[in-house]
Design a protein around this motif. Structure first.
Motif, PDB file in Angstrom:
ATOM      1  N   ARG A  62       0.854  -1.189   0.000  1.00  0.00           N
ATOM      2  CA  ARG A  62       0.000   0.000   0.000  1.00  0.00           C
ATOM      3  C   ARG A  62       0.886   1.235   0.000  1.00  0.00           C
ATOM      4  O   ARG A  62       2.029   1.199   0.462  1.00  0.00           O
ATOM      5  N   SER A  63       0.360   2.344  -0.485  1.00  0.00           N
ATOM      6  CA  SER A  63       1.132   3.581  -0.479  1.00  0.00           C
ATOM      7  C   SER A  63       1.446   4.009   0.948  1.00  0.00           C
ATOM      8  O   SER A  63       0.579   3.949   1.838  1.00  0.00           O
ATOM      9  N   ILE A  64       2.676   4.424   1.153  1.00  0.00           N
ATOM     10  CA  ILE A  64       3.091   4.873   2.471  1.00  0.00           C
ATOM     11  C   ILE A  64       2.962   6.388   2.569  1.00  0.00           C
ATOM     12  O   ILE A  64       2.764   7.077   1.573  1.00  0.00           O
ATOM     13  N   THR A  65       3.066   6.912   3.793  1.00  0.00           N
ATOM     14  CA  THR A  65       2.740   8.306   4.073  1.00  0.00           C
ATOM     15  C   THR A  65       3.950   9.050   4.612  1.00  0.00           C
ATOM     16  O   THR A  65       4.600   8.583   5.559  1.00  0.00           O
ATOM     17  N   THR A  66       4.228  10.203   4.024  1.00  0.00           N
ATOM     18  CA  THR A  66       5.358  11.021   4.449  1.00  0.00           C
ATOM     19  C   THR A  66       5.261  11.367   5.932  1.00  0.00           C
ATOM     20  O   THR A  66       4.229  11.864   6.397  1.00  0.00           O
ATOM     21  N   MET A  67       6.321  11.087   6.670  1.00  0.00           N
ATOM     22  CA  MET A  67       6.475  11.406   8.088  1.00  0.00           C
ATOM     23  C   MET A  67       5.435  10.736   9.001  1.00  0.00           C
ATOM     24  O   MET A  67       5.318  11.095  10.167  1.00  0.00           O
ATOM     25  N   ARG A  68       4.724   9.761   8.449  1.00  0.00           N
ATOM     26  CA  ARG A  68       3.827   8.949   9.286  1.00  0.00           C
ATOM     27  C   ARG A  68       4.077   7.458   9.104  1.00  0.00           C
ATOM     28  O   ARG A  68       3.503   6.658   9.822  1.00  0.00           O
ATOM     29  N   THR A  69       4.920   7.107   8.140  1.00  0.00           N
ATOM     30  CA  THR A  69       5.285   5.710   7.914  1.00  0.00           C
ATOM     31  C   THR A  69       6.687   5.468   8.452  1.00  0.00           C
ATOM     32  O   THR A  69       7.592   6.278   8.219  1.00  0.00           O
ATOM     33  N   VAL A  70       6.851   4.351   9.125  1.00  0.00           N
ATOM     34  CA  VAL A  70       8.161   3.963   9.620  1.00  0.00           C
ATOM     35  C   VAL A  70       8.422   2.518   9.213  1.00  0.00           C
ATOM     36  O   VAL A  70       7.505   1.689   9.185  1.00  0.00           O
TER      37      VAL A  70
ATOM     38  N   LYS B 213      17.164  -4.135  11.603  1.00  0.00           N
ATOM     39  CA  LYS B 213      17.216  -5.309  12.451  1.00  0.00           C
ATOM     40  C   LYS B 213      17.195  -4.901  13.920  1.00  0.00           C
ATOM     41  O   LYS B 213      17.997  -4.080  14.346  1.00  0.00           O
ATOM     42  N   GLY B 214      16.272  -5.484  14.671  1.00  0.00           N
ATOM     43  CA  GLY B 214      16.179  -5.216  16.097  1.00  0.00           C
ATOM     44  C   GLY B 214      14.941  -4.434  16.461  1.00  0.00           C
ATOM     45  O   GLY B 214      14.364  -3.718  15.634  1.00  0.00           O
ATOM     46  N   PRO B 215      14.509  -4.525  17.708  1.00  0.00           N
ATOM     47  CA  PRO B 215      13.264  -3.870  18.139  1.00  0.00           C
ATOM     48  C   PRO B 215      13.367  -2.364  18.274  1.00  0.00           C
ATOM     49  O   PRO B 215      12.346  -1.678  18.308  1.00  0.00           O
ATOM     50  N   GLN B 216      14.605  -1.824  18.351  1.00  0.00           N
ATOM     51  CA  GLN B 216      14.781  -0.381  18.502  1.00  0.00           C
ATOM     52  C   GLN B 216      15.478   0.238  17.288  1.00  0.00           C
ATOM     53  O   GLN B 216      16.160   1.245  17.385  1.00  0.00           O
ATOM     54  N   ARG B 217      15.259  -0.369  16.138  1.00  0.00           N
ATOM     55  CA  ARG B 217      15.836   0.116  14.876  1.00  0.00           C
ATOM     56  C   ARG B 217      14.692   0.551  13.976  1.00  0.00           C
ATOM     57  O   ARG B 217      13.743  -0.217  13.756  1.00  0.00           O
ATOM     58  N   ALA B 218      14.726   1.764  13.458  1.00  0.00           N
ATOM     59  CA  ALA B 218      13.614   2.270  12.656  1.00  0.00           C
ATOM     60  C   ALA B 218      14.119   3.211  11.570  1.00  0.00           C
ATOM     61  O   ALA B 218      15.136   3.884  11.732  1.00  0.00           O
ATOM     62  N   ASP B 219      13.367   3.254  10.480  1.00  0.00           N
ATOM     63  CA  ASP B 219      13.687   4.087   9.326  1.00  0.00           C
ATOM     64  C   ASP B 219      12.450   4.917   9.009  1.00  0.00           C
ATOM     65  O   ASP B 219      11.377   4.365   8.734  1.00  0.00           O
ATOM     66  N   ILE B 220      12.572   6.225   9.048  1.00  0.00           N
ATOM     67  CA  ILE B 220      11.437   7.131   8.888  1.00  0.00           C
ATOM     68  C   ILE B 220      11.342   7.580   7.427  1.00  0.00           C
ATOM     69  O   ILE B 220      12.325   8.020   6.835  1.00  0.00           O
ATOM     70  N   PHE B 221      10.144   7.504   6.852  1.00  0.00           N
ATOM     71  CA  PHE B 221       9.944   7.897   5.460  1.00  0.00           C
ATOM     72  C   PHE B 221       9.731   9.398   5.373  1.00  0.00           C
ATOM     73  O   PHE B 221       8.784   9.944   5.927  1.00  0.00           O
ATOM     74  N   PHE B 222      10.622  10.074   4.613  1.00  0.00           N
ATOM     75  CA  PHE B 222      10.612  11.522   4.518  1.00  0.00           C
ATOM     76  C   PHE B 222       9.893  12.056   3.289  1.00  0.00           C
ATOM     77  O   PHE B 222       9.779  13.267   3.136  1.00  0.00           O
ATOM     78  N   GLY B 223       9.447  11.202   2.387  1.00  0.00           N
ATOM     79  CA  GLY B 223       8.722  11.679   1.226  1.00  0.00           C
ATOM     80  C   GLY B 223       9.511  11.519  -0.055  1.00  0.00           C
ATOM     81  O   GLY B 223      10.424  10.697  -0.161  1.00  0.00           O
ATOM     82  N   THR B 224       9.158  12.345  -1.059  1.00  0.00           N
ATOM     83  CA  THR B 224       9.699  12.220  -2.412  1.00  0.00           C
ATOM     84  C   THR B 224      10.509  13.450  -2.791  1.00  0.00           C
ATOM     85  O   THR B 224      10.145  14.574  -2.441  1.00  0.00           O
ATOM     86  N   GLY B 225      11.617  13.231  -3.515  1.00  0.00           N
ATOM     87  CA  GLY B 225      12.361  14.343  -4.088  1.00  0.00           C
ATOM     88  C   GLY B 225      13.626  14.711  -3.334  1.00  0.00           C
ATOM     89  O   GLY B 225      13.972  14.120  -2.311  1.00  0.00           O
ATOM     90  N   ASP B 226      14.320  15.721  -3.868  1.00  0.00           N
ATOM     91  CA  ASP B 226      15.638  16.094  -3.363  1.00  0.00           C
ATOM     92  C   ASP B 226      15.602  16.594  -1.923  1.00  0.00           C
ATOM     93  O   ASP B 226      16.482  16.267  -1.124  1.00  0.00           O
ATOM     94  N   ALA B 227      14.614  17.419  -1.591  1.00  0.00           N
ATOM     95  CA  ALA B 227      14.549  17.961  -0.233  1.00  0.00           C
ATOM     96  C   ALA B 227      14.353  16.834   0.779  1.00  0.00           C
ATOM     97  O   ALA B 227      14.985  16.817   1.840  1.00  0.00           O
TER      98      ALA B 227
END
Length: 345
Positions: free
Chosen positions: A254-262, A299-313
């Motif tokens: 499904r499409s993910i959401t800028t700054m609300r998807t991790v 990997k791991g319970p305290q490891r996360a990657d935050i989605f910042f959106g699309t483009g150079d900024a």
């Protein structure tokens, strides 16, 4: 899925302590223990939760999804039906960021648009690992097979598009097409950021995607050889059913959401679950997100990657993120207490 590899794989690897089942602790917290909980936009988080919760198979989650779809007060909904659970295994907490690149390209080759994105050839699917990056880009194995999806104007951005595994391409007439991960040549990823550090060109703390791009462009011959240091090669597929204005597809398709998807490790955090983020660093973040994606290095319970959106900024912002913090999973009440190894007094 948005990618098979991650932007942060260009950097030095983050080394987590190995975990065993005996090391994992799960502590049920109170909502008042969550820093900044009262100030967040819970309605935005609820909408993101609704986008994917219908795909969760467990009856507990499906019933909560049905309630969420009725438009309740968001903050009350989360506080009434969930409990925060802090899951730890002794590994060091780390937050990074990722984004969706946007490249300039064309559906036809030209003097400007010379660098192709390929679909995966059948031979790569049955003979894996297949050719290396160097062999694919310098040989004639891909020629005259009709595998080109589009051509772009920047080989460096194309390299990083392969690391992200997903992106948008703006055509000369202004239209956008979206591409996603469509397979690989089967070779292990080798970090060019690590290689620059190994050569003594940069210190580890200096390496970022932008630093690498700048170095490759300043040193075109040596830069091309540096990109060949990574033998892994990613193929793509067009994602025509995903509107260009919507987010890319995550691990839940499904499409993910800028700054609300991790992106999380699903071994510890269920995909689709709300996740409270307490990120430190120079720009602290306190926000309710939803675990809608994964990554090969998450990997791991305290490891996360935050989605910042699309483009150079978005790419610049994501590239700067490498901070400590705390991740807390919101679980249905009965499930939270059933899984707990520790309760607050």
């Amino acid at each position: 899925m948005i990618r098979a590899l991650r932007f942060f794989l260009c950097l030095l690897p983050w080394l987590a302590l190995p975990a065993t089942a005996e090391e994992v602790t799960r502590k049920v917290l109170r909502f008042e223990d969550l820093q900044g909980w009262q100030k967040d936009d819970h309605a935005a988080a609820l909408q993101t939760f609704v986008n994917t919760c219908a795909d969760m198979n467990d009856p507990d989650w499906r019933s909560l999804c049905a309630l969420a779809g009725q438009g309740p007060d968001a903050k009350t909904f989360f506080e009434l039906f969930f409990r925060p659970v802090l899951i730890e295994n002794g590994s060091r907490p780390l937050f990074t960021g990722y984004f969706e690149p946007e490249l300039n390209g064309s559906l036809e080759p030209s003097a400007r648009y010379r660098y192709p994105l390929y679909r995966e050839p059948n031979v790569s699917k049955v003979s894996n690992p297949w050719l290396t990056r160097r062999e694919i880009e310098t040989g004639d194995f891909m020629a005259d097979k009709g595998l080109e999806i589009a051509w772009v104007d920047d080989p460096v951005e194309l390299f990083f598009l392969q690391i992200q595994g997903s992106g948008r391409i703006q055509l000369p007439d202004g239209r956008m097409i979206r591409v996603g991960y469509g397979g690989s040549n089967g070779h292990d990823y080798r970090s060019i950021g690590v290689e620059l550090v190994r050569r003594g060109i940069y210190k580890a703390h200096q390496v970022s995607a932008q630093v690498i791009k700048n170095w490759v462009r300043r040193n075109p011959d040596a830069g091309r050889e540096l990109l060949f240091h990574n033998p892994a090669y990613v193929f793509f597929r067009r994602l025509d059913k995903v509107p260009a204005h919507a987010g890319p597809l995550g691990a839940m398709n499904r499409s993910i959401t800028t700054m609300r998807t991790v992106a999380v490790d699903p071994k510890y955090t269920p995909l689709g679950a709300p996740v409270w983020i307490e990120k430190g660093g120079k720009t602290p973040m306190r926000r309710l997100m939803v675990a809608q994606d994964t990554g090969s290095a998450i990997k791991g319970p305290q490891r996360a990657d935050i989605f910042f959106g699309t483009g150079d900024a978005a790419g610049r912002a994501a590239g700067k993120l490498r901070d400590p913090g705390r991740l807390v999973v919101l679980m249905p009440i009965q499930r939270a207490f059933a899984m707990a190894t520790d309760l607050l007094p």
